[in-house]
Design a protein around this motif. Structure first.
Motif, PDB file in Angstrom:
ATOM      1  N   GLY A  26      -4.126  11.496  19.176  1.00 39.70           N
ATOM      2  CA  GLY A  26      -3.782  10.350  20.014  1.00 39.70           C
ATOM      3  C   GLY A  26      -3.944   9.036  19.275  1.00 39.70           C
ATOM      4  O   GLY A  26      -3.104   8.130  19.393  1.00 39.70           O
ATOM      5  N   ALA A  27      -5.004   8.912  18.496  1.00 41.12           N
ATOM      6  CA  ALA A  27      -5.221   7.694  17.713  1.00 41.12           C
ATOM      7  C   ALA A  27      -4.124   7.533  16.665  1.00 41.12           C
ATOM      8  O   ALA A  27      -3.620   6.419  16.445  1.00 41.12           O
ATOM      9  N   TYR A  28      -3.723   8.641  16.042  1.00 33.76           N
ATOM     10  CA  TYR A  28      -2.641   8.588  15.053  1.00 33.76           C
ATOM     11  C   TYR A  28      -1.336   8.144  15.711  1.00 33.76           C
ATOM     12  O   TYR A  28      -0.620   7.300  15.179  1.00 33.76           O
ATOM     13  N   VAL A  29      -1.029   8.720  16.872  1.00 34.28           N
ATOM     14  CA  VAL A  29       0.206   8.382  17.577  1.00 34.28           C
ATOM     15  C   VAL A  29       0.217   6.900  17.961  1.00 34.28           C
ATOM     16  O   VAL A  29       1.230   6.207  17.777  1.00 34.28           O
ATOM     17  N   LEU A  30      -0.891   6.398  18.479  1.00 39.96           N
ATOM     18  CA  LEU A  30      -0.929   4.975  18.853  1.00 39.96           C
ATOM     19  C   LEU A  30      -0.760   4.077  17.634  1.00 39.96           C
ATOM     20  O   LEU A  30      -0.065   3.051  17.706  1.00 39.96           O
ATOM     21  N   ALA A  31      -1.369   4.445  16.511  1.00 37.71           N
ATOM     22  CA  ALA A  31      -1.181   3.663  15.291  1.00 37.71           C
ATOM     23  C   ALA A  31       0.273   3.738  14.834  1.00 37.71           C
ATOM     24  O   ALA A  31       0.852   2.734  14.417  1.00 37.71           O
ATOM     25  N   ALA A  32       0.892   4.915  14.941  1.00 38.67           N
ATOM     26  CA  ALA A  32       2.302   5.078  14.553  1.00 38.67           C
ATOM     27  C   ALA A  32       3.218   4.256  15.457  1.00 38.67           C
ATOM     28  O   ALA A  32       4.178   3.647  14.977  1.00 38.67           O
ATOM     29  N   LEU A  33       2.931   4.245  16.743  1.00 37.22           N
ATOM     30  CA  LEU A  33       3.732   3.436  17.662  1.00 37.22           C
ATOM     31  C   LEU A  33       3.596   1.953  17.337  1.00 37.22           C
ATOM     32  O   LEU A  33       4.560   1.204  17.427  1.00 37.22           O
ATOM     33  N   PHE A  34       2.398   1.545  16.962  1.00 38.61           N
ATOM     34  CA  PHE A  34       2.156   0.141  16.629  1.00 38.61           C
ATOM     35  C   PHE A  34       2.984  -0.297  15.428  1.00 38.61           C
ATOM     36  O   PHE A  34       3.580  -1.372  15.430  1.00 38.61           O
ATOM     37  N   VAL A  35       3.021   0.538  14.387  1.00 38.57           N
ATOM     38  CA  VAL A  35       3.765   0.169  13.171  1.00 38.57           C
ATOM     39  C   VAL A  35       5.200   0.683  13.188  1.00 38.57           C
ATOM     40  O   VAL A  35       5.953   0.438  12.256  1.00 38.57           O
ATOM     41  N   LYS A  36       5.549   1.412  14.264  1.00 33.69           N
ATOM     42  CA  LYS A  36       6.896   1.974  14.412  1.00 33.69           C
ATOM     43  C   LYS A  36       7.272   2.851  13.225  1.00 33.69           C
ATOM     44  O   LYS A  36       8.395   2.769  12.696  1.00 33.69           O
ATOM     45  N   ASP A  37       6.314   3.670  12.799  1.00 30.43           N
ATOM     46  CA  ASP A  37       6.543   4.547  11.649  1.00 30.43           C
ATOM     47  C   ASP A  37       5.660   5.779  11.788  1.00 30.43           C
ATOM     48  O   ASP A  37       4.444   5.701  11.647  1.00 30.43           O
ATOM     49  N   TRP A  38       6.277   6.931  12.072  1.00 28.04           N
ATOM     50  CA  TRP A  38       5.514   8.170  12.269  1.00 28.04           C
ATOM     51  C   TRP A  38       4.862   8.648  10.982  1.00 28.04           C
ATOM     52  O   TRP A  38       3.913   9.410  11.024  1.00 28.04           O
ATOM     53  N   LEU A  39       5.368   8.217   9.844  1.00 27.19           N
ATOM     54  CA  LEU A  39       4.806   8.658   8.559  1.00 27.19           C
ATOM     55  C   LEU A  39       3.986   7.559   7.884  1.00 27.19           C
ATOM     56  O   LEU A  39       3.899   7.489   6.661  1.00 27.19           O
ATOM     57  N   TRP A  40       3.358   6.697   8.687  1.00 31.79           N
ATOM     58  CA  TRP A  40       2.565   5.607   8.133  1.00 31.79           C
ATOM     59  C   TRP A  40       1.465   6.109   7.218  1.00 31.79           C
ATOM     60  O   TRP A  40       1.067   5.425   6.283  1.00 31.79           O
ATOM     61  N   ILE A  41       1.029   7.301   7.442  1.00 35.38           N
ATOM     62  CA  ILE A  41      -0.085   7.857   6.684  1.00 35.38           C
ATOM     63  C   ILE A  41       0.264   8.038   5.208  1.00 35.38           C
ATOM     64  O   ILE A  41      -0.606   7.999   4.351  1.00 35.38           O
ATOM     65  N   ALA A  42       1.549   8.234   4.906  1.00 31.72           N
ATOM     66  CA  ALA A  42       1.968   8.507   3.527  1.00 31.72           C
ATOM     67  C   ALA A  42       2.315   7.243   2.754  1.00 31.72           C
ATOM     68  O   ALA A  42       2.655   7.311   1.587  1.00 31.72           O
ATOM     69  N   LYS A  43       2.220   6.095   3.385  1.00 34.15           N
ATOM     70  CA  LYS A  43       2.585   4.825   2.752  1.00 34.15           C
ATOM     71  C   LYS A  43       1.323   3.983   2.565  1.00 34.15           C
ATOM     72  O   LYS A  43       0.264   4.328   3.087  1.00 34.15           O
ATOM     73  N   PRO A  44       1.437   2.876   1.854  1.00 34.28           N
ATOM     74  CA  PRO A  44       0.260   2.004   1.754  1.00 34.28           C
ATOM     75  C   PRO A  44      -0.184   1.575   3.166  1.00 34.28           C
ATOM     76  O   PRO A  44       0.635   1.169   3.981  1.00 34.28           O
ATOM     77  N   TRP A  45      -1.462   1.687   3.411  1.00 34.37           N
ATOM     78  CA  TRP A  45      -1.982   1.422   4.754  1.00 34.37           C
ATOM     79  C   TRP A  45      -2.231  -0.056   4.953  1.00 34.37           C
ATOM     80  O   TRP A  45      -2.709  -0.759   4.074  1.00 34.37           O
ATOM     81  N   ARG A  46      -1.946  -0.495   6.169  1.00 34.21           N
ATOM     82  CA  ARG A  46      -2.276  -1.851   6.573  1.00 34.21           C
ATOM     83  C   ARG A  46      -3.608  -1.812   7.321  1.00 34.21           C
ATOM     84  O   ARG A  46      -3.910  -0.846   8.013  1.00 34.21           O
ATOM     85  N   LEU A  47      -4.350  -2.883   7.204  1.00 35.22           N
ATOM     86  CA  LEU A  47      -5.641  -2.951   7.882  1.00 35.22           C
ATOM     87  C   LEU A  47      -5.471  -2.823   9.395  1.00 35.22           C
ATOM     88  O   LEU A  47      -6.270  -2.168  10.060  1.00 35.22           O
TER      89      LEU A  47
END
Length: 119
Positions: A26-47
């Protein structure tokens, strides 16, 4: 738990593990919705993305631990459990929710990038 039957404890721990996995998802999904990118984990992370990911997990953990050891009467902490004074909950569940998810996202990123290189 010392007085509980073995399989009752196994079932309790299994449910807790599934619950923790759902919190992380759930935390991953909310972070993905925030950045509009389901694969945010594989890219440089934003704070901000990491803050949402960890913040959601910590908030849910705090609320559940507070309820479970209070009104929900699900369990009590041993006298050996260090507590967080202002929250009246155990410190180790909070530490667990910071350490394990960070290790998890680093591991998933490492696996994902390795998969990209091999294809």
């Amino acid at each position: 738990m010392a007085e509980a039957r073995h399989w009752d404890v196994v079932w309790l721990c299994t449910r807790a593990t599934v619950g923790d996995a759902n919190i992380a998802f759930g935390a991953y999904v909310l972070a993905a919705l925030f950045v509009k990118d389901w694969l945010w984990i594989a890219k440089p992370w934003r704070l901000s993305t990491l803050s949402i990911y960890l913040g959601v997990g910590l908030t849910v953990t705090i609320l559940f631990e507070y309820w479970a050891t209070g009104a929900g009467q699900r369990w009590n902490y041993s006298g050996l459990m260090p507590d967080v004074p202002l929250l009246s909950i155990g410190a180790l569940p909070l530490v667990q929710w910071v350490v394990i998810p960070i290790l998890l996202i680093y591991t998933v990123k490492w696996m994902f990038l390795g998969w990209q290189i091999s294809n």
